[in-house]
Write a protein that holds these residues in place. Structure first.
Motif, PDB file in Angstrom:
ATOM      1  N   TYR A 178      63.508  -0.173  41.624  1.00  0.00           N
ATOM      2  CA  TYR A 178      63.168  -1.527  41.166  1.00  0.00           C
ATOM      3  C   TYR A 178      63.071  -2.475  42.353  1.00  0.00           C
ATOM      4  O   TYR A 178      62.131  -3.258  42.485  1.00  0.00           O
ATOM      5  CB  TYR A 178      64.231  -2.019  40.182  1.00  0.00           C
ATOM      6  CG  TYR A 178      64.018  -3.451  39.722  1.00  0.00           C
ATOM      7  CD1 TYR A 178      63.065  -3.766  38.764  1.00  0.00           C
ATOM      8  CD2 TYR A 178      64.770  -4.500  40.265  1.00  0.00           C
ATOM      9  CE1 TYR A 178      62.856  -5.074  38.355  1.00  0.00           C
ATOM     10  CE2 TYR A 178      64.572  -5.807  39.862  1.00  0.00           C
ATOM     11  CZ  TYR A 178      63.616  -6.095  38.901  1.00  0.00           C
ATOM     12  OH  TYR A 178      63.419  -7.385  38.504  1.00  0.00           O
TER      13      TYR A 178
ATOM     14  N   ARG B 163      57.358  -3.132  51.937  1.00  0.00           N
ATOM     15  CA  ARG B 163      58.115  -2.009  51.352  1.00  0.00           C
ATOM     16  C   ARG B 163      58.538  -1.026  52.439  1.00  0.00           C
ATOM     17  O   ARG B 163      59.629  -0.476  52.409  1.00  0.00           O
ATOM     18  CB  ARG B 163      57.278  -1.290  50.283  1.00  0.00           C
ATOM     19  CG  ARG B 163      57.202  -2.064  48.998  1.00  0.00           C
ATOM     20  CD  ARG B 163      56.793  -1.173  47.828  1.00  0.00           C
ATOM     21  NE  ARG B 163      56.300  -2.004  46.754  1.00  0.00           N
ATOM     22  CZ  ARG B 163      55.011  -2.250  46.541  1.00  0.00           C
ATOM     23  NH1 ARG B 163      54.085  -1.684  47.298  1.00  0.00           N
ATOM     24  NH2 ARG B 163      54.648  -3.042  45.560  1.00  0.00           N
TER      25      ARG B 163
ATOM     26  N   SER C   5      62.469  -1.835  45.462  1.00  0.00           N
ATOM     27  CA  SER C   5      61.328  -1.542  46.324  1.00  0.00           C
ATOM     28  C   SER C   5      60.054  -2.131  45.720  1.00  0.00           C
ATOM     29  O   SER C   5      59.234  -2.737  46.413  1.00  0.00           O
ATOM     30  CB  SER C   5      61.206  -0.026  46.510  1.00  0.00           C
ATOM     31  OG  SER C   5      60.165   0.260  47.409  1.00  0.00           O
ATOM     32  N   GLU C   6      59.907  -1.961  44.407  1.00  0.00           N
ATOM     33  CA  GLU C   6      58.746  -2.527  43.718  1.00  0.00           C
ATOM     34  C   GLU C   6      58.740  -4.062  43.857  1.00  0.00           C
ATOM     35  O   GLU C   6      57.722  -4.684  44.136  1.00  0.00           O
ATOM     36  CB  GLU C   6      58.816  -2.121  42.241  1.00  0.00           C
ATOM     37  CG  GLU C   6      57.556  -2.413  41.448  1.00  0.00           C
ATOM     38  CD  GLU C   6      56.365  -1.571  41.895  1.00  0.00           C
ATOM     39  OE1 GLU C   6      56.577  -0.470  42.439  1.00  0.00           O
ATOM     40  OE2 GLU C   6      55.228  -2.044  41.711  1.00  0.00           O
TER      41      GLU C   6
END
Lengths: 287, 200
Positions: free
Chosen positions: A267, A252, A269-270
């Motif tokens: 979203y 990340r 990044s998750e």
């Protein structure tokens, strides 16, 4: 109607193709299957261009197994990649990337060279090449050079290629190890990736990661590697939960997704962490 | 390394051997010529600007027309060639309504330059039937009621016929193989049944 194409030049061999590009002084673009270029050409405002048509150049097509390396010609289509048991066995992250890309119709035309030269941050076949440590063999009338695939794209639709240069082939070591690719899109097929990930890992006898290469798509201006995730995995078992978590966090930190028409920064990044974790599970043989 | 892998590798080596020679270096001819002068190599075909003759085999017959370099295969088919079976919907390779075969492989005619099929064989849905005798896939589409509005049908049939030809008619192969053909009416279950019937 593709409004910006005013000339199609069809060389009979590579030498002619390179000469035509050199002669064009930056006003000419190579075209292979055209699946991306002809979509772009329909957008208004682009300057007129000549196209140097590579589709007939069989000398740029094909998959060659050398003792230590595999060489894939730039004109090789994604369908041809999928027909190769060699690539399925030894370059699974590339094979999977081609399997998940586009549709049958697109894969029948889309070439690896075109996908890379198009420099989309979401290019599905590029991640696998980067994870495998591939270099691009590039030529112009001035000579030949080699460039790691991760240095080929510099920004969306921008490459390190000079206007007279052509990608001839991709070459990567037959290093063994395990590799995988996964992506998320609006639907399984056809959609351009919202996030994608490829990994190649060398394991020692104990199943610990000796070296890993991790690439992400659609979460940076170009397909990028995650040195942090690679370092976090090194020396740890693929099944080690804390190494998995650390790799996800590092990944990340190494990516910089944006909000756009396809997805959101949050979203993406998750999902960078989620996709990497899924691939580690897959490589470990747990799923 | 397994036997299987070795065997495959050798085959691929043979297949790629001719091409590999070209990757070892830039051909001498290319290196010798400078950028200053326009080369006049035998073999280069310069097509356009303006109308350019195009010859290819269309549904088994030789045709020659004139197209501008920017003309897509879809525009050529629907325009000068008068074959409107291949439909224009998205015009960007996303929907499959314009699916044709180029040298036996499916392609979206909207993202292929007409000049790119010079010398090749193109089959459209008009070439699938022979006279009034429908192709087995077309028969099965009728029998299974595999369409509603019918706009996707010509492209759908072209993709289905290839899957049936390959025997790839299990659910997974059909889902994957038809993922580039959108049916907004949602007739997929009937389309899948039609492919399976045509296979029998």
């Amino acid at each position: 109607m593709s409004g910006v194409i005013d000339e199609v030049l069809r060389p009979a061999d590579l030498a002619q193709a390179l000469a035509l590009l050199a002669e064009g002084g930056g006003r000419r673009r190579p075209i292979a299957g055209g699946t991306d270029l002809l979509v772009q050409a329909k957008e208004p405002g682009a300057p007129p261009r000549g196209l140097v048509d590579l589709w007939g150049l069989d000398e740029l097509r094909g998959i060659t197994a050398e003792p230590d390396r595999i060489v894939v010609g730039a004109n090789t289509t994604m369908t041809e990649v999928l027909a190769s048991e060699l690539l399925r066995a030894e370059a699974r992250c590339l094979w999977d990337g081609c399997y998940e890309a586009g549709s049958v119709q697109i894969r029948n035309r889309a070439t690896l060279g075109g996908n890379a030269a198009n420099a989309s941050p979401a290019a599905d076949s590029v991640l696998g090449l980067i994870a495998l440590g591939a270099e691009a063999r590039i030529a112009s009338v001035r000579g030949e050079r080699r460039l790691p695939v991760e240095e080929l794209a510099t920004a969306p639709r921008r490459t390190a290629l000079a206007p007279d240069e052509l990608i001839l082939a991709f070459s990567f070591p037959r290093a063994g190890g395990r590799s995988a690719f996964a992506r998320l899109g609006q639907r399984r097929a056809q959609a351009i990736s919202k996030v994608s990930c490829a990994i190649h890992a060398q394991l020692d006898d104990q199943g610990c990661v000796q070296a890993a290469r991790v690439a992400f798509g659609a979460v940076a201006p170009r397909v990028v590697r995650s040195p942090g995730a690679e370092a976090a995995l090194r020396g740890h078992s693929l099944t080690d939960p804390s190494a998995r978590a650390a790799a996800a966090v590092a990944a990340r930190a190494d990516t910089a997704p944006i909000d756009d028409l396809r997805s959101t920064r949050a979203y993406r990044s998750e999902m960078v962490g989620v996709l990497l974790t899924r691939l580690l599970v897959r490589l470990a043989g747990e799923a | 390394m397994s036997e299987e892998r070795l065997r495959v590798s050798r085959r691929e080596v043979l297949k790629g051997a001719a091409g590999a020679a070209a990757w070892l270096g830039v051909p001498a001819a290319a290196r010798a010529e400078g950028e200053e002068r326009a080369p006049s190599w035998p073999g280069i075909r310069r097509l356009g600007p303006g109308p350019t003759p195009l010859s290819f085999r269309l549904n088994g017959e030789a045709v020659t027309i004139e197209v501008t370099p920017r003309t897509t295969l879809l525009d050529a088919l629907r325009g000068p060639l008068g074959l409107t079976g291949a439909k224009r919907a998205c015009d960007r390779g996303a929907c499959g309504a314009c699916t044709v075969w180029i040298d036996g492989r499916t392609a979206n005619a909207c993202t292929v330059l007409a000049l790119d099929v010079d010398g090749l064989a193109v089959t459209t849905v008009e070439g699938l039937s022979s006279g009034n005798a429908l192709h087995p896939v077309q028969e099965a589409f009728v029998a299974q009621d595999a369409l509603m509005c019918g706009f996707c049908t010509p492209g759908m049939v072209m993709s289905c016929a290839k899957l049936v030809e390959r025997g790839a008619v299990d659910e997974e192969s059909l889902r994957e193989g038809l993922s580039g053909n959108l049916c907004r009416c949602g007739a997929y279950p009937h389309i899948f049944r039609a492919c399976q019937e045509a296979q029998r």
